[in-house]
Design a protein around this motif. Structure first.
Motif, PDB file in Angstrom:
ATOM      1  N   VAL A  69      -0.391  -1.172  -5.053  1.00 53.07           N
ATOM      2  CA  VAL A  69       1.284  -1.259  -6.378  1.00 53.07           C
ATOM      3  C   VAL A  69       1.873  -3.452  -5.557  1.00 53.07           C
ATOM      4  N   THR A  70       1.126  -3.901  -7.052  1.00 52.37           N
ATOM      5  CA  THR A  70       1.710  -5.151  -7.278  1.00 52.37           C
ATOM      6  C   THR A  70       2.461  -5.474  -7.959  1.00 52.37           C
ATOM      7  N   GLY A  71       4.266  -5.741  -7.578  1.00 54.90           N
ATOM      8  CA  GLY A  71       4.813  -6.775  -8.292  1.00 54.90           C
ATOM      9  C   GLY A  71       5.963  -7.473  -7.613  1.00 54.90           C
ATOM     10  N   THR A  72       7.220  -7.629  -8.137  1.00 55.16           N
ATOM     11  CA  THR A  72       7.635  -8.671  -7.426  1.00 55.16           C
ATOM     12  C   THR A  72       9.044  -8.234  -6.430  1.00 55.16           C
ATOM     13  N   ASP A  73       8.762  -9.059  -5.315  1.00 53.31           N
ATOM     14  CA  ASP A  73       9.553  -8.476  -4.130  1.00 53.31           C
ATOM     15  C   ASP A  73      10.810  -8.367  -4.609  1.00 53.31           C
ATOM     16  N   GLY A  74      12.052  -8.083  -4.376  1.00 53.04           N
ATOM     17  CA  GLY A  74      13.503  -7.541  -4.522  1.00 53.04           C
ATOM     18  C   GLY A  74      13.858  -8.598  -3.543  1.00 53.04           C
ATOM     19  N   ALA A  75      15.262  -8.645  -3.747  1.00 54.80           N
ATOM     20  CA  ALA A  75      16.427  -9.084  -2.896  1.00 54.80           C
ATOM     21  C   ALA A  75      16.094  -8.710  -1.208  1.00 54.80           C
ATOM     22  N   ALA A  77       0.854  -1.381  -0.160  1.00 54.94           N
ATOM     23  CA  ALA A  77       0.386  -0.357  -0.518  1.00 54.94           C
ATOM     24  C   ALA A  77       1.114   0.875   0.335  1.00 54.94           C
ATOM     25  N   VAL A  78       0.764   2.623  -0.639  1.00 52.73           N
ATOM     26  CA  VAL A  78       1.157   3.055  -0.895  1.00 52.73           C
ATOM     27  C   VAL A  78       0.551   4.742  -0.848  1.00 52.73           C
ATOM     28  N   VAL A  79       0.669   5.756   0.505  1.00 56.02           N
ATOM     29  CA  VAL A  79       0.097   7.040   0.459  1.00 56.02           C
ATOM     30  C   VAL A  79       0.988   8.202  -0.690  1.00 56.02           C
ATOM     31  N   LEU A  80       0.615   8.705  -0.853  1.00 57.49           N
ATOM     32  CA  LEU A  80       1.799  10.030  -2.181  1.00 57.49           C
ATOM     33  C   LEU A  80       0.866  10.741  -0.847  1.00 57.49           C
ATOM     34  N   LEU A 119      10.693  -3.748  -4.139  1.00 53.59           N
ATOM     35  CA  LEU A 119       9.734  -4.320  -5.794  1.00 53.59           C
ATOM     36  C   LEU A 119      11.018  -4.009  -6.771  1.00 53.59           C
ATOM     37  N   THR A 120      11.042  -5.254  -7.081  1.00 56.04           N
ATOM     38  CA  THR A 120      12.070  -4.987  -8.551  1.00 56.04           C
ATOM     39  C   THR A 120      10.686  -5.076  -9.654  1.00 56.04           C
ATOM     40  N   GLY A 121      11.533  -5.323 -11.542  1.00 55.03           N
ATOM     41  CA  GLY A 121      10.849  -4.677 -12.771  1.00 55.03           C
ATOM     42  C   GLY A 121       9.748  -4.136 -12.344  1.00 55.03           C
ATOM     43  N   SER A 122       8.668  -4.584 -12.809  1.00 58.46           N
ATOM     44  CA  SER A 122       7.369  -4.103 -12.900  1.00 58.46           C
ATOM     45  C   SER A 122       6.328  -4.044 -11.894  1.00 58.46           C
ATOM     46  N   ALA A 123       5.398  -3.058 -12.381  1.00 57.41           N
ATOM     47  CA  ALA A 123       4.450  -3.524 -10.840  1.00 57.41           C
ATOM     48  C   ALA A 123       3.174  -2.414 -11.567  1.00 57.41           C
TER      49      ALA A 123
END
Length: 544
Positions: A411-417, A353-356, A375-379
């Motif tokens: 936001v839904t993407g890929t967890d980074g390391a 979840a993101v607040v701007l 996150l890594t890559g696109s989302a």
């Protein structure tokens, strides 16, 4: 709550930043703790903001019925909390609370039964001191005597439980005026609630309302379910203000204290009160949801507009607030002053979840970068309030945010390391470590590397070194040799910014001094300070 304007001076607006994912759970409540076995921040309604002390059974029944009819119950709001004004302050010869049966026909058991009959839970109020807020600060409020439980803890909390209450809020007007120690008093109350629960079999949610003056986030998680971190979000007779919403939001940024069933509390909601716009309501709920704060409405439910109802019952917003991980969102970016990005890790894979948040006086573009969210890559991005899928984005998302407002996204993407890294001294071979939970002002030290969270640092895009929800900090903005290196609530100042240099040094942006193991020490417990860079091994560090 507190009732007098002089108490405003006690407020300190704190803004905490932490790159997402580093959260340390506080110690679990002991068997003697009065904390009920809940796992999510409470949702419900409280009488104070709209009615103050002018309450009776009819008022509570009307609001209870409206909570059900409005759809709020179906959305997850379950507590109807009766605040100050329910008790006229009289005790009988045995010290038992005497209830005014004109105000409460059938006594408190009857109103509890009514609330329960609607499939809801009931909450009650008292003070930790001998007297309550109405005794000490009656000016400007409907006339009612103060009430407090000090000296009657076992008696009163057992009575509340026998009446059938499921939630108890304990204020601090008497505790403050009487010079009591908050940790001592609230621990005693927690023990009394635990004893009452053992007798009745009815656990009660325990809400500490100490206003943050004695740093309850450092001790309340082990004895309660929620603890106020600030003064009142609105004072009786005033109009709601976004400045107060922001102050209370800032005060609650203590991510390391929060865990499922134990929550920082920036106070009740003022959404829907006269004088607050629909956009302000959405911004307010965005900030509480990203914080995982209790959602306790305070508006008149019988007079609620359709827009307010839609905001309070937005299922996506509520899901963010109620996410089972129990995390508190933290600030991960502020590219320009007042243009802030907050992120909260949600359950599932790669979900945030993101607040701007735009705190400035003009509309501005704010960017959330995936790297700052872990996150890594696109989302893919979704706007919560408009229920709109915005598409897939390669490295981040930017949008214009109106002045004084917020945008709430998922936001839904890929967890980074994993981003937590150890800072290892070249001379000692030991790790930078923050002992004893890392309260504000705790000095960093060297310790054997052990993989524990107090040694897992994140270097953010804004040059902060964060650990356990706090920032590595040059104490008191010091710029001289020997300045202590401590942890403190993140505030965006340059004494919390660090250059990680290719030559192995870590230098303060404000001071240009080097992170230094004091006295060239190499043993466990060696304190870290700032010192003029000299090329010695006690100023050499590796992030791994």
């Amino acid at each position: 709550m507190f009732r007098n304007r002089w108490v405003k001076s006690r407020l300190t607006a704190l803004v905490c930043a932490l790159l997402v994912g580093l959260v340390v759970s506080p110690p679990a409540a002991s068997a003697a703790s009065g904390a009920a076995p809940i796992t999510k921040p409470p949702m419900g309604w409280n009488s104070w903001n709209s009615f103050a002390g002018a309450i009776d059974a009819n008022v509570i029944k009307q609001q209870t019925d409206a909570l059900v009819a409005s759809g709020m119950k179906d959305a997850g709001y379950e507590y109807v909390n009766i605040d100050e004004g329910w008790w006229k302050g009289t005790r009988d010869a045995g010290g038992n609370i005497v209830v005014d049966t004109v105000q409460w026909p059938g006594g408190m058991t009857a109103i509890v039964d009514y609330i329960h009959s609607k499939g809801l839970k009931a909450g009650i109020y008292t003070d930790a001191g001998r007297n309550g807020c109405g005794y000490y600060y009656p000016t400007g409020h409907p006339a009612y005597p103060g009430t407090g439980s000090e000296g009657h803890y076992d008696q009163d909390f057992l009575q509340f439980s026998r009446w059938g209450f499921d939630y108890v809020k304990v204020d601090w007007c008497g505790g403050n005026a009487e010079g009591l120690n908050a940790r001592t008093q609230y621990t005693a109350i927690s023990d009394s609630i635990a004893r009452a629960t053992a007798q009745t079999g009815r656990p009660m949610v325990f809400s500490i309302c100490e206003w943050g003056g004695q740093q309850p986030w450092d001790w309340a998680p082990g004895i309660s379910n929620l603890w106020r971190t600030s003064g009142d979000i609105i004072f009786w007779g005033e109009r709601p203000a976004m400045s107060r919403v922001l102050t209370n939001f800032d005060s609650a940024q203590h991510a390391s204290a929060q865990s499922p069933g134990h929550h920082n509390d920036p106070d009740m909601l003022i959404a829907g009160l006269p004088g607050f716009s629909d956009a302000q309501n959405r911004t307010h709920l965005s900030l509480w949801a990203i914080s995982g704060a209790p959602l306790i409405a305070g508006n008149k439910l019988t007079e609620m507009t359709a827009a307010t109802r839609a905001t309070l019952t937005n299922r996506e917003m509520i899901a963010i607030d109620q996410d089972p991980l129990g995390r508190q969102g933290t600030k991960v970016a502020e590219d320009a002053q007042g243009l802030q990005v907050y992120s909260k890790v949600l359950s599932g894979t790669g979900k945030r979840a993101v607040v701007l948040l735009n705190r400035t006086g003009s509309a501005a573009t704010i960017t959330a970068r995936w790297s700052s969210l872990g996150l890594t890559g696109s989302a893919t991005v979704r706007n919560v309030w408009t229920a709109t899928d915005l598409g897939s984005f390669a490295s981040g998302y930017s949008t214009s945010v109106p002045a004084g407002e917020a945008v709430l996204l998922t936001v839904t993407g890929t967890d980074g390391a994993p981003t937590g890294r150890q800072i290892v001294g070249a001379q000692s071979g030991r790790c930078v470590d923050v002992p004893n939970g890392g309260a504000n002002g705790t000095q960093a030290q060297l310790w054997d590397c052990n993989g524990q969270p107090q040694q897992a640092f994140t270097y953010t895009a804004t040059k902060q070194l964060t650990v356990n929800g706090k920032c590595l900090d040059a104490y008191n903005r010091g710029t001289t040799n020997g300045t202590q290196v401590v942890v403190w609530d993140c505030n965006g100042q340059t004494n919390q910014q660090w250059n990680v240099n290719s030559n192995g040094t870590i230098t303060g942006v404000q001071s240009a001094l080097c992170l230094d193991a004091n006295g060239q020490g190499t043993t466990n417990g060696t304190k870290l300070i700032l010192w003029s860079c000299n090329g010695q091994q006690n100023q050499q560090w590796t992030l791994r």
